[in-house]
Write a protein that holds these residues in place. Structure first.
Motif, PDB file in Angstrom:
ATOM      1  N   GLU A 127      -2.851   5.808   7.930  1.00  0.00           N
ATOM      2  CA  GLU A 127      -4.343   6.055   7.235  1.00  0.00           C
ATOM      3  C   GLU A 127      -4.599   5.305   5.851  1.00  0.00           C
ATOM      4  O   GLU A 127      -5.419   4.331   5.596  1.00  0.00           O
ATOM      5  CB  GLU A 127      -4.664   7.601   6.813  1.00  0.00           C
ATOM      6  CG  GLU A 127      -5.814   7.868   6.046  1.00  0.00           C
ATOM      7  CD  GLU A 127      -6.012   9.240   5.791  1.00  0.00           C
ATOM      8  OE1 GLU A 127      -7.083   9.580   4.818  1.00  0.00           O
ATOM      9  OE2 GLU A 127      -5.171  10.220   6.166  1.00  0.00           O
ATOM     10  N   LEU A 128      -3.315   5.114   5.261  1.00  0.00           N
ATOM     11  CA  LEU A 128      -3.241   4.149   4.051  1.00  0.00           C
ATOM     12  C   LEU A 128      -3.232   2.917   4.375  1.00  0.00           C
ATOM     13  O   LEU A 128      -4.112   1.980   3.755  1.00  0.00           O
ATOM     14  CB  LEU A 128      -1.885   4.165   3.337  1.00  0.00           C
ATOM     15  CG  LEU A 128      -1.543   5.551   2.486  1.00  0.00           C
ATOM     16  CD1 LEU A 128       0.040   5.611   2.362  1.00  0.00           C
ATOM     17  CD2 LEU A 128      -2.116   5.397   1.352  1.00  0.00           C
ATOM     18  N   THR A 129      -2.865   2.196   5.508  1.00  0.00           N
ATOM     19  CA  THR A 129      -3.009   0.919   5.899  1.00  0.00           C
ATOM     20  C   THR A 129      -4.119   0.529   7.010  1.00  0.00           C
ATOM     21  O   THR A 129      -4.207  -0.770   7.628  1.00  0.00           O
ATOM     22  CB  THR A 129      -1.517   0.370   6.439  1.00  0.00           C
ATOM     23  OG1 THR A 129      -1.227   1.158   7.593  1.00  0.00           O
ATOM     24  CG2 THR A 129      -0.620   0.531   5.352  1.00  0.00           C
ATOM     25  N   ALA A 130      -4.989   1.357   7.342  1.00  0.00           N
ATOM     26  CA  ALA A 130      -6.146   1.190   8.243  1.00  0.00           C
ATOM     27  C   ALA A 130      -6.593  -0.056   7.970  1.00  0.00           C
ATOM     28  O   ALA A 130      -7.137  -0.651   8.813  1.00  0.00           O
ATOM     29  CB  ALA A 130      -6.678   2.400   8.515  1.00  0.00           C
ATOM     30  N   SER A 131      -7.230  -0.353   6.835  1.00  0.00           N
ATOM     31  CA  SER A 131      -8.132  -1.425   6.622  1.00  0.00           C
ATOM     32  C   SER A 131      -7.340  -2.631   6.814  1.00  0.00           C
ATOM     33  O   SER A 131      -7.866  -3.683   7.288  1.00  0.00           O
ATOM     34  CB  SER A 131      -8.548  -1.316   5.255  1.00  0.00           C
ATOM     35  OG  SER A 131      -7.311  -1.362   4.042  1.00  0.00           O
ATOM     36  N   THR A 177       4.347  10.920   6.308  1.00  0.00           N
ATOM     37  CA  THR A 177       4.238  10.738   7.801  1.00  0.00           C
ATOM     38  C   THR A 177       3.793   9.724   8.349  1.00  0.00           C
ATOM     39  O   THR A 177       3.278   8.867   7.398  1.00  0.00           O
ATOM     40  CB  THR A 177       3.192  12.265   8.216  1.00  0.00           C
ATOM     41  OG1 THR A 177       1.843  11.701   7.774  1.00  0.00           O
ATOM     42  CG2 THR A 177       3.767  13.467   7.375  1.00  0.00           C
ATOM     43  N   ARG A 178       3.994   9.611   9.555  1.00  0.00           N
ATOM     44  CA  ARG A 178       3.554   8.099  10.255  1.00  0.00           C
ATOM     45  C   ARG A 178       1.856   8.122  10.097  1.00  0.00           C
ATOM     46  O   ARG A 178       1.246   7.148   9.510  1.00  0.00           O
ATOM     47  CB  ARG A 178       3.894   8.226  11.499  1.00  0.00           C
ATOM     48  CG  ARG A 178       3.376   6.849  12.482  1.00  0.00           C
ATOM     49  CD  ARG A 178       3.809   6.930  13.807  1.00  0.00           C
ATOM     50  NE  ARG A 178       5.254   6.890  13.919  1.00  0.00           N
ATOM     51  CZ  ARG A 178       5.683   7.205  15.149  1.00  0.00           C
ATOM     52  NH1 ARG A 178       4.846   7.392  16.291  1.00  0.00           N
ATOM     53  NH2 ARG A 178       6.901   7.030  15.500  1.00  0.00           N
ATOM     54  N   ALA A 179       1.115   9.486  10.333  1.00  0.00           N
ATOM     55  CA  ALA A 179      -0.343   9.327  10.075  1.00  0.00           C
ATOM     56  C   ALA A 179      -0.753   9.014   8.902  1.00  0.00           C
ATOM     57  O   ALA A 179      -1.881   8.538   8.744  1.00  0.00           O
ATOM     58  CB  ALA A 179      -0.828  11.037  10.405  1.00  0.00           C
ATOM     59  N   GLU A 180       0.025   9.573   7.627  1.00  0.00           N
ATOM     60  CA  GLU A 180      -0.530   9.139   6.389  1.00  0.00           C
ATOM     61  C   GLU A 180      -0.403   7.540   6.298  1.00  0.00           C
ATOM     62  O   GLU A 180      -1.214   7.006   5.585  1.00  0.00           O
ATOM     63  CB  GLU A 180       0.575   9.784   5.417  1.00  0.00           C
ATOM     64  CG  GLU A 180       0.243  11.195   5.113  1.00  0.00           C
ATOM     65  CD  GLU A 180       1.132  11.916   4.040  1.00  0.00           C
ATOM     66  OE1 GLU A 180       0.741  12.516   3.104  1.00  0.00           O
ATOM     67  OE2 GLU A 180       2.273  11.772   4.105  1.00  0.00           O
ATOM     68  N   PHE A 181       0.834   7.009   6.518  1.00  0.00           N
ATOM     69  CA  PHE A 181       1.058   5.639   6.425  1.00  0.00           C
ATOM     70  C   PHE A 181      -0.020   4.869   7.222  1.00  0.00           C
ATOM     71  O   PHE A 181      -0.521   3.938   6.914  1.00  0.00           O
ATOM     72  CB  PHE A 181       2.366   5.083   7.075  1.00  0.00           C
ATOM     73  CG  PHE A 181       2.606   3.815   7.119  1.00  0.00           C
ATOM     74  CD1 PHE A 181       2.808   3.158   5.708  1.00  0.00           C
ATOM     75  CD2 PHE A 181       2.655   3.154   8.279  1.00  0.00           C
ATOM     76  CE1 PHE A 181       2.922   1.590   5.742  1.00  0.00           C
ATOM     77  CE2 PHE A 181       2.920   1.872   8.263  1.00  0.00           C
ATOM     78  CZ  PHE A 181       3.146   0.916   6.957  1.00  0.00           C
ATOM     79  N   LEU A 199       0.733  -1.210  -0.006  1.00  0.00           N
ATOM     80  CA  LEU A 199       0.111  -0.018  -0.038  1.00  0.00           C
ATOM     81  C   LEU A 199       0.848   1.353  -0.053  1.00  0.00           C
ATOM     82  O   LEU A 199       0.436   2.112  -0.633  1.00  0.00           O
ATOM     83  CB  LEU A 199      -0.900   0.030   1.367  1.00  0.00           C
ATOM     84  CG  LEU A 199      -2.057  -1.017   1.250  1.00  0.00           C
ATOM     85  CD1 LEU A 199      -2.978  -1.017   2.314  1.00  0.00           C
ATOM     86  CD2 LEU A 199      -2.752  -0.969   0.002  1.00  0.00           C
ATOM     87  N   LEU A 200       2.028   1.401   0.843  1.00  0.00           N
ATOM     88  CA  LEU A 200       2.907   2.460   0.677  1.00  0.00           C
ATOM     89  C   LEU A 200       3.716   2.634  -0.813  1.00  0.00           C
ATOM     90  O   LEU A 200       3.708   3.677  -1.159  1.00  0.00           O
ATOM     91  CB  LEU A 200       3.865   2.233   1.627  1.00  0.00           C
ATOM     92  CG  LEU A 200       4.844   3.442   1.875  1.00  0.00           C
ATOM     93  CD1 LEU A 200       4.408   4.841   2.241  1.00  0.00           C
ATOM     94  CD2 LEU A 200       5.984   3.099   2.852  1.00  0.00           C
TER      95      LEU A 200
END
Length: 500
Positions: free
Chosen positions: A272-276, A266-270, A206-207
């Protein structure tokens, strides 16, 4: 001769042994405690481990990574530059052979007897493939042990703790949750579950997609179109993910078409990307707790295992679910190998008629239901479960069925693996016709006996109910696995193979 435990991981592997009062990790020939589960075929010679990992981005066409995810899959194979085909079992055998050779160097004696770890949610085909890989490598696999169980052993013995443990194991390619009751040196597995296609690899993917999009936004190319570009992108994203475990932000740098592109993350972006992906693990935790019949107030210890649990969002999620912090003091990268070494010590001593240095008793459970296809009351074919998931192993159970036609002379027997009644969601392990003797009454009883052995491998036999006559032991063809002759050929071919 030493008996070692091997944590055969998707991304990294490790070996350990019991030589004294506690297990210890064995360093590889480079002096490192973890060995990348990577193989590069350079000029026909397999290169395994640290150097192979370094060459992965340079020689992507000659590199095999994440092979554990292909174990037991039909038709899975890797073809090298010379056109030689390698099955996943062969690639894993190369890793195992290298691990055993490095352990032999450390111990000063040949290593042949091993215990190999597997994800708790591995099915019959994948467990069989893992044992085949050990045999191809020239090793004597004394047994398999589920990875969360091994981690629980390592923690329980190291901390001398008893109680109910929840092991959350998020590795490079697989995810497992196991709940166990620990009493001294007895480890009683209560329930287990998982996802064999969820791990750090998926977070990386995802990243990678996010970074690739940002590179295109900067006017750059689609870096994933070439194998080399994708390999470099994966390497850079994996490193960025690791940095984000301790830093609030980082920059992913990728070279393509003579330019270097920089993508801040950012860690927050990462997260959010991988929350699922993280949410999928939460669902599994809830399911396993329900199957074990426990609430959070009944859990005494929460263990995080696998390198991917270093992501801060994992411990934060577990803390939110449980209301408390997970236990620390266990190395998430090494716990599985250490526990496997303890189990290897126990099995090795039993095989040799000796007393184990650290004797343990493990009572594990099945991760998959076992059954057959039968007609229900509406005359519709469905999966009929004989051994439910989370049954104690070894286990043998039976169930009776009845013929459906007058003078029926055969039954179509299908052995299934899966928890659902719907046939779309189960795996048929074996399909065969079994002949019936003449003169049977209408609705004659057919008794099906199924078993899981201590390694979680499947066995089945069908009997005539009235007389107890066996209609045949059902030998699994395991179409997804190698035959005995193929395994022997591969073992002979690998016997004198030099592995760097």
């Amino acid at each position: 001769m030493g008996v070692i435990g091997i944590d055969l991981g998707t991304t990294y592997s490790a070996t350990a042994i019991v030589r004294g009062p506690s297990p210890e990790i064995l360093e590889n020939r480079e002096g490192e405690r973890l060995t990348p589960s990577v193989v590069v075929f350079e000029n026909g010679t397999p290169l395994v481990g640290v150097e192979a990992k370094r060459l992965a981005a340079v020689l992507p066409d000659d590199c095999v990574e994440f092979v554990k995810r292909k174990m037991g899959e039909p038709g899975a194979a890797y073809v090298d530059a010379d056109g030689k085909e390698y099955r996943p079992e062969e690639v894993s055998a190369l890793v195992l052979k290298r691990l055993a050779a490095d352990a032999s160097m450390q111990l000063g004696e040949e290593v042949r007897d091993v215990v190999v770890t597997v994800p708790a949610y591995f099915d019959d085909a994948r467990r069989t493939a893992t044992k085949d890989a050990g045999e191809i490598a020239g090793l004597n696999v004394l047994g398999l042990i589920n990875e969360p169980t091994a981690a629980g052993i390592a923690y329980g013995l190291n901390k001398q703790q008893s109680g109910v443990f929840l092991v959350y194991d998020l590795g490079g390619g697989t995810f497992d949750v196991t709940i166990m009751r620990v009493t001294g040196t007895e480890f009683d597995i209560m329930a287990t579950g998982g996802d064999r296609n969820l791990g750090g690899f998926d977070f990386d993917n995802l990243l990678m997609g996010h970074v690739a999009t940002r590179i295109r936004d900067q006017g750059g190319p689609e870096v994933r179109e070439s194998d080399k570009g994708e390999a470099e992108l994966r390497a850079q994203c994996e490193q960025a993910k690791r940095r984000l475990t301790s830093m609030p932000q980082t920059i992913v740098r990728v070279s393509a078409e003579g330019a270097t592109f920089q993508v801040p993350v950012t860690r927050a972006e990462f997260e959010e990307l991988t929350a699922s992906l993280l949410a999928r693990t939460e669902v599994t935790v809830d399911e396993v707790m329900e199957n074990a019949g426990v609430d959070w107030d009944k859990i005494d210890r929460i263990l995080l295992v696998g390198g991917s649990t270093r992501m801060p969002m994992v411990s934060a999620m577990v803390q939110r679910m449980s209301g408390r912090m997970p236990d620390i003091g266990i190395n998430p990268d090494e716990a599985v190998a250490l526990g496997a070494a303890v189990y290897a010590d126990t099995l090795g001593a039993a095989a040799g008629g000796a007393i184990a240095r650290i004797p343990v008793a493990v009572s594990d459970v099945t991760s998959q239901s076992l059954g057959t296809i039968a007609l229900n009351e509406r005359n519709i074919a469905q999966n009929s479960i004989i051994i439910p998931a989370n049954s104690k192993i070894p286990v043998k159970r039976e169930k009776s069925y009845y013929t459906v036609q007058p003078g029926q002379r055969a039954v179509d027997f299908e052995l299934t693996e899966g928890d659902d009644e719907d046939l779309r969601y189960v795996t048929v392990l074996k399909s065969t016709e079994l002949l019936l003797p003449p003169g049977l009454p209408d609705e004659a009883e057919i008794r099906v006996v199924m078993a899981y052995d201590i390694d979680g491998v499947v066995h089945a036999e069908v009997f005539l109910g009235a007389t107890g006559q066996s209609l045949g032991a059902v030998e699994l063809q395991r179409d997804n696995n190698l035959g005995a002759h193929a395994v022997e050929q591969m073992r002979n071919a690998m016997r004198d193979l030099e592995i760097l």
